[in-house]
Design a protein around this motif. Structure first.
Motif, PDB file in Angstrom:
ATOM      1  N   ASP A  71      15.210  47.366  -6.911  1.00  0.00           N
ATOM      2  CA  ASP A  71      14.022  46.526  -6.773  1.00  0.00           C
ATOM      3  C   ASP A  71      13.142  47.091  -5.667  1.00  0.00           C
ATOM      4  OD1 ASP A  71      15.131  44.827  -8.637  1.00  0.00           O
ATOM      5  OD2 ASP A  71      15.724  43.295  -7.175  1.00  0.00           O
ATOM      6  N   HIS A 117       8.136  44.305  -7.396  1.00  0.00           N
ATOM      7  CA  HIS A 117       8.914  43.381  -8.223  1.00  0.00           C
ATOM      8  C   HIS A 117       8.649  41.931  -7.812  1.00  0.00           C
ATOM      9  CE1 HIS A 117      12.145  41.661 -10.516  1.00  0.00           C
ATOM     10  NE2 HIS A 117      12.929  41.444  -9.470  1.00  0.00           N
ATOM     11  N   ARG A 118       8.454  41.704  -6.533  1.00  0.00           N
ATOM     12  CA  ARG A 118       8.248  40.350  -6.003  1.00  0.00           C
ATOM     13  C   ARG A 118       6.796  40.070  -5.630  1.00  0.00           C
ATOM     14  NH1 ARG A 118       6.903  36.254  -4.427  1.00  0.00           N
ATOM     15  NH2 ARG A 118       7.941  34.692  -3.116  1.00  0.00           N
ATOM     16  N   ASN A 168      22.909  39.246  -9.137  1.00  0.00           N
ATOM     17  CA  ASN A 168      21.709  38.856  -8.408  1.00  0.00           C
ATOM     18  C   ASN A 168      22.064  38.722  -6.935  1.00  0.00           C
ATOM     19  OD1 ASN A 168      19.275  37.520  -7.448  1.00  0.00           O
ATOM     20  ND2 ASN A 168      18.869  37.069  -9.598  1.00  0.00           N
ATOM     21  N   ASP A 225      20.457  37.058  -4.869  1.00  0.00           N
ATOM     22  CA  ASP A 225      20.150  35.675  -4.497  1.00  0.00           C
ATOM     23  C   ASP A 225      21.072  34.705  -5.221  1.00  0.00           C
ATOM     24  OD1 ASP A 225      17.865  34.902  -2.709  1.00  0.00           O
ATOM     25  OD2 ASP A 225      16.804  36.401  -3.910  1.00  0.00           O
ATOM     26  N   ARG A 269      14.045  32.444  -4.472  1.00  0.00           N
ATOM     27  CA  ARG A 269      14.720  33.732  -4.285  1.00  0.00           C
ATOM     28  C   ARG A 269      14.448  34.215  -2.859  1.00  0.00           C
ATOM     29  NH1 ARG A 269      16.879  32.156  -8.204  1.00  0.00           N
ATOM     30  NH2 ARG A 269      17.195  33.204 -10.229  1.00  0.00           N
ATOM     31  N   HIS A 320      15.371  38.090  -2.004  1.00  0.00           N
ATOM     32  CA  HIS A 320      14.357  39.011  -2.532  1.00  0.00           C
ATOM     33  C   HIS A 320      13.075  38.919  -1.701  1.00  0.00           C
ATOM     34  CE1 HIS A 320      16.862  39.257  -6.206  1.00  0.00           C
ATOM     35  NE2 HIS A 320      16.184  40.354  -6.476  1.00  0.00           N
ATOM     36  N   SER A 321      12.626  37.698  -1.435  1.00  0.00           N
ATOM     37  CA  SER A 321      11.365  37.504  -0.718  1.00  0.00           C
ATOM     38  C   SER A 321      11.423  38.114   0.678  1.00  0.00           C
ATOM     39  CB  SER A 321      11.037  36.010  -0.630  1.00  0.00           C
ATOM     40  OG  SER A 321      10.911  35.448  -1.928  1.00  0.00           O
ATOM     41  N   LEU A 367      12.116  42.300   0.329  1.00  0.00           N
ATOM     42  CA  LEU A 367      11.063  43.089  -0.301  1.00  0.00           C
ATOM     43  C   LEU A 367       9.737  42.978   0.442  1.00  0.00           C
ATOM     44  CD1 LEU A 367      11.862  42.511  -4.076  1.00  0.00           C
ATOM     45  CD2 LEU A 367      12.459  44.476  -2.633  1.00  0.00           C
ATOM     46  N   ILE A 413      16.292  46.829  -2.747  1.00  0.00           N
ATOM     47  CA  ILE A 413      17.480  46.097  -3.201  1.00  0.00           C
ATOM     48  C   ILE A 413      18.055  46.808  -4.417  1.00  0.00           C
ATOM     49  CG2 ILE A 413      18.323  43.917  -4.191  1.00  0.00           C
ATOM     50  CD1 ILE A 413      15.978  42.530  -2.698  1.00  0.00           C
ATOM     51  N   GLU A 446      21.005  46.082  -7.354  1.00  0.00           N
ATOM     52  CA  GLU A 446      21.930  45.086  -7.908  1.00  0.00           C
ATOM     53  C   GLU A 446      22.776  45.705  -9.014  1.00  0.00           C
ATOM     54  OE1 GLU A 446      19.347  41.017  -7.325  1.00  0.00           O
ATOM     55  OE2 GLU A 446      18.589  42.513  -8.728  1.00  0.00           O
ATOM     56  N   THR A 492      10.924  47.512 -10.762  1.00  0.00           N
ATOM     57  CA  THR A 492      12.370  47.697 -10.872  1.00  0.00           C
ATOM     58  C   THR A 492      12.640  48.752 -11.950  1.00  0.00           C
ATOM     59  OG1 THR A 492      12.765  46.072 -12.626  1.00  0.00           O
ATOM     60  CG2 THR A 492      12.696  45.244 -10.380  1.00  0.00           C
TER      61      THR A 492
END
Length: 289
Positions: free
Chosen positions: A131, A135-136, A228, A230, A237, A240-241, A244, A250, A252, A279
């Protein structure tokens, strides 16, 4: 003192027959190793095919200098991607087929010359994947904007947090560790469920407090062997937040982390250079130093 495993083994082949070994010795990167890990080493090192079963007998862990240099040794940490494989429930499985088959290509080339061109249709979140901030976040860097050093030869550190004891991996697991500038890999054991329905149950995850701790102490990448990073029991999430937004990558769906030592390795997970994608699957691996 370095450690080696001393053991006998028996291997059965799915097409009949088998082989045996007595007083076999294998260099190991830490103080112990499971029978399953030894079996994988035997299959890999002896380049065995069509293995039905491996049995480890009379195993001992002995203190003895390694007989081969582990520096060039690579440990593959990626799941294989195959047609119809499900990575995450709710996302479509990849379609892998021929665009040009060998049979069809024979009509285009000289006698005895043939090629295959594959066709792949899949979502970016397939297999073991990385990631990036895009992605976020819409203003985050995509795969093409992240520099190669962020993906490659990062000094690694591995922590073990068995999911059977607690699904939540809290900040206390990382307390006292120097994670600055490092790829932090979390071995929860969840990867043993890969390929089963149990893999998609609420899985091992990092807490928001753990993510903040890793961010504040300068981690460069965080990887985990569950589906995941998270807690999937909810719509937020935070891991991730947190990661990122700070351009901490990240990874996974890692696997084989049980074969990685806690120190003394580098980590790489390199995706293609796509624009507008956050991703993508990677061939993740550890290089023992």
């Amino acid at each position: 003192m370095q450690k080696r495993a001393l053991f006998d083994f028996e291997v059965d082949f799915s097409n009949g027959g088998g082989i045996q070994g007595q007083d076999f010795r294998l260099d190991i990167p830490r103080d112990d190793i499971s029978d399953d890990e030894l079996g994988r080493y035997i299959i890999r090192d002896l380049r065995l095919l069509m293995v039905a079963d491996v049995r480890i007998l009379r195993k001992q862990i002995i203190a003895e200098a390694h007989k081969r240099t582990l520096a060039p040794n690579l440990i593959d940490l990626s799941h294989s991607i195959h047609d119809g494989m499900l990575t995450y429930k709710g996302l479509p499985a990849p379609i892998i087929c021929d665009y040009l088959s060998r049979e069809e290509s024979r009509q285009r080339y000289a006698p005895g010359t043939e090629f295959q061109i594959g066709k792949i249709e899949m979502v970016a979140n397939t297999g073991t994947y990385i990631d990036c901030p895009f992605h976020r976040y819409a203003d985050g860097k995509d795969l093409s904007q992240v520099d190669l050093p962020a993906f490659t030869d990062l000094e690694g550190i591995l922590v073990r947090s068995d999911y059977r004891a607690d699904l939540a991996v809290g900040r206390d697991v990382f307390a006292g560790l120097d994670v600055s500038g490092k790829a932090v890999l979390v071995n929860t054991g969840w990867a043993e469920r890969w390929g089963t329905d149990a893999y998609f149950e609420p899985d091992a995850f990092l807490t928001e407090e753990a993510a903040v701790y890793l961010r504040d102490r300068g981690a460069r990448l965080v990887g985990i062997d569950s589906h995941n990073i998270d807690d999937i029991r909810g719509g937020s999430r935070p891991v991730h937040s947190t990661l990122l937004r700070s351009e901490i990558l990240i990874v996974e769906h890692l696997c084989n982390l049980e074969s990685v030592p806690e120190r003394g390795f580098t980590f790489s997970a390199i995706p293609p250079k796509f624009e507008g994608v956050g991703t993508f699957p990677v061939r993740a691996f550890a290089r023992l130093m």
